[in-house]
Design an enzyme around this catalytic site. Structure first.
Site, short mmCIF file in Angstrom:
data_model
loop_
_atom_site.label_atom_id
_atom_site.label_comp_id
_atom_site.label_asym_id
_atom_site.label_seq_id
_atom_site.Cartn_x
_atom_site.Cartn_y
_atom_site.Cartn_z
CB ALA A 175 36.98 43.82 37.40
CG ASP A 176 33.21 42.33 32.55
OD1 ASP A 176 32.53 41.86 33.82
OD2 ASP A 176 32.65 43.16 32.11
CB SER A 177 39.10 39.74 30.98
OG SER A 177 38.57 40.12 30.11
#
Length: 397
Positions: free
Chosen positions: A170-172
């Site tokens: 999700a972050d990337s």
């Protein structure tokens, strides 16, 4: 180590990077690697109680996320530091931030205020759950987004319970979607002359990464279950045991299935009425796995990888990270890029997974120390040595 060449692709852009942890820095890193002047604006050491959320300054995560940037420390609780930031905003092309929405508003970094200072500025906001809505003020982290975005429900072995991915999906993804949105806004600005507000979130990015699994529900109303190492609906496509380990096999099309059966010495399976169509193979997956693994476990993984490659059957090894970087194709692609740091020496970081024929990315400098470029950047704004020292003594930088 030869001196790397900076990319000219985005060299005309100035980017103010007010982000931390992973999603925001990932977004800013795209611009830094392609030659933009990315200025990492952060609190002076000791001011922010959460300053080490990405690990040690000289650790692997910080070095991988913040290469090619310059660092300016600003204590935004101080009016003098706020004035410096406002001055920088006037000539910036992008400002990237991942504050909670209320923090951004409290700091005067909302889009309306920024647009008044610089109508051409593009604001990129990356949050946990979005800039509006009932969850806008919740703190967001990758694993929370993985759970809410459906990923943990389809990851892992059937019946195992929810399993997180081994990377910060999700972050990337949010960082990359933020960069895509910023590049779209830059192209639109070339026509309109105006900046705009680009927004994404960990939750939206994770849902987008669900892709066909999410579409499966939206289009057909089917809730996808856990499938472990098997493909959700194609067989044989997944992890299979060999004599010395495991390999991935990707037999999706009927043509591949026929060739696969020939290669493993079981050509009759291709026309067996139990397995002669993909839906039938899916239904008979456990029975088919036993038959296939009886053959595959007679030879080592390397043997099967070689014969499948020769026959055009998709297959591949399952590497640990060290083995991955030793693979000849990975080395040929050059995704592990060298960097030299004055304190920690020579090492490698993960490069950009995209190649441009005329203006490729370049990694020219390691992650800066906090405030490493204070004097340099403030001089560019017209501050002389005495003024910089006053700012330092006041705790503004």
């Amino acid at each position: 180590m030869p001196r790397p060449t900076p990319s000219p692709a985005l060299e005309s852009l100035r980017v103010l990077d007010l982000t931390r942890v992973r999603a925001g820095p990932t977004c800013a890193r795209v611009f830094a690697d392609f030659g933009a002047d990315v200025i990492k604006i952060e609190s002076p050491p000791g001011v922010d109680p959460n300053e080490n959320m990405s690990g040690p300054r000289h650790g692997y995560d910080m070095q991988n996320l913040h290469r090619n940037k310059r660092s300016l420390t600003l204590n935004l609780k101080k009016p003098a530091a706020q004035a410096i930031l406002r001055e920088m905003i006037k000539s910036a092309d992008l400002l990237i931030e991942n504050f909670r929405p209320d923090v951004k508003e409290r700091l005067g970094l909302d889009f309306e205020t920024l647009h008044a200072l610089n109508p051409r500025l593009i604001l990129v906001s990356i949050s946990g759950f979005g800039q509006s809505g009932p969850y806008r003020l919740r703190a967001g982290f990758d694993q929370i987004a993985q759970g809410m975005g459906g990923m943990m429900s389809v990851t892992g072995l059937p019946g195992q319970g929810p399993v997180r991915a081994g990377i910060a999906v999700a972050d990337s993804a949010a960082g990359l979607y933020g960069a895509i949105g910023a590049l779209v806004a830059l192209q639109e600005r070339a026509v309109s002359g105006k900046g705009q507000w680009v927004q994404t979130s960990l939750l939206e990015a994770q849902i987008a990464m669900m892709d066909f699994q999410a579409a499966r529900y939206l289009v057909e109303g089917k809730v996808p279950p856990q499938a472990g190492n098997d493909h959700p609906y194609a067989t044989p496509m997944g992890v299979y045991a060999t004599r010395d380990g495991h390999i991935n096999i990707g037999v999706g099309a009927e043509g591949h299935w026929k060739i696969f059966c020939e290669v493993i010495g079981r050509p009759e399976l291709a026309s067996d009425p139990r397995f002669d169509f993909v839906d039938k193979r899916y239904t008979a997956r456990p029975e088919l796995r036993v038959i296939i693994e009886e053959v595959l476990t007679t030879q080592d993984s390397a043997h099967w990888i070689a014969v499948f490659a020769e026959a055009g059957v998709p297959a591949g090894p399952i590497y640990t990270v060290d083995a991955m970087f030793e693979d000849p194709q990975v080395q040929h692609l050059g995704i592990a890029q060298p960097v030299s740091h004055p304190a920690i020496g020579d090492f490698r970081v993960v490069g950009e997974p995209v190649t441009l024929s005329r203006t490729p990315y370049g990694i020219v400098s390691p992650s800066p120390d906090a405030g490493e470029h204070n004097d340099e950047l403030l001089a560019e704004l017209g501050y002389d040595a005495d003024a910089v020292e006053r700012l330092r003594s006041e705790g503004a930088i």
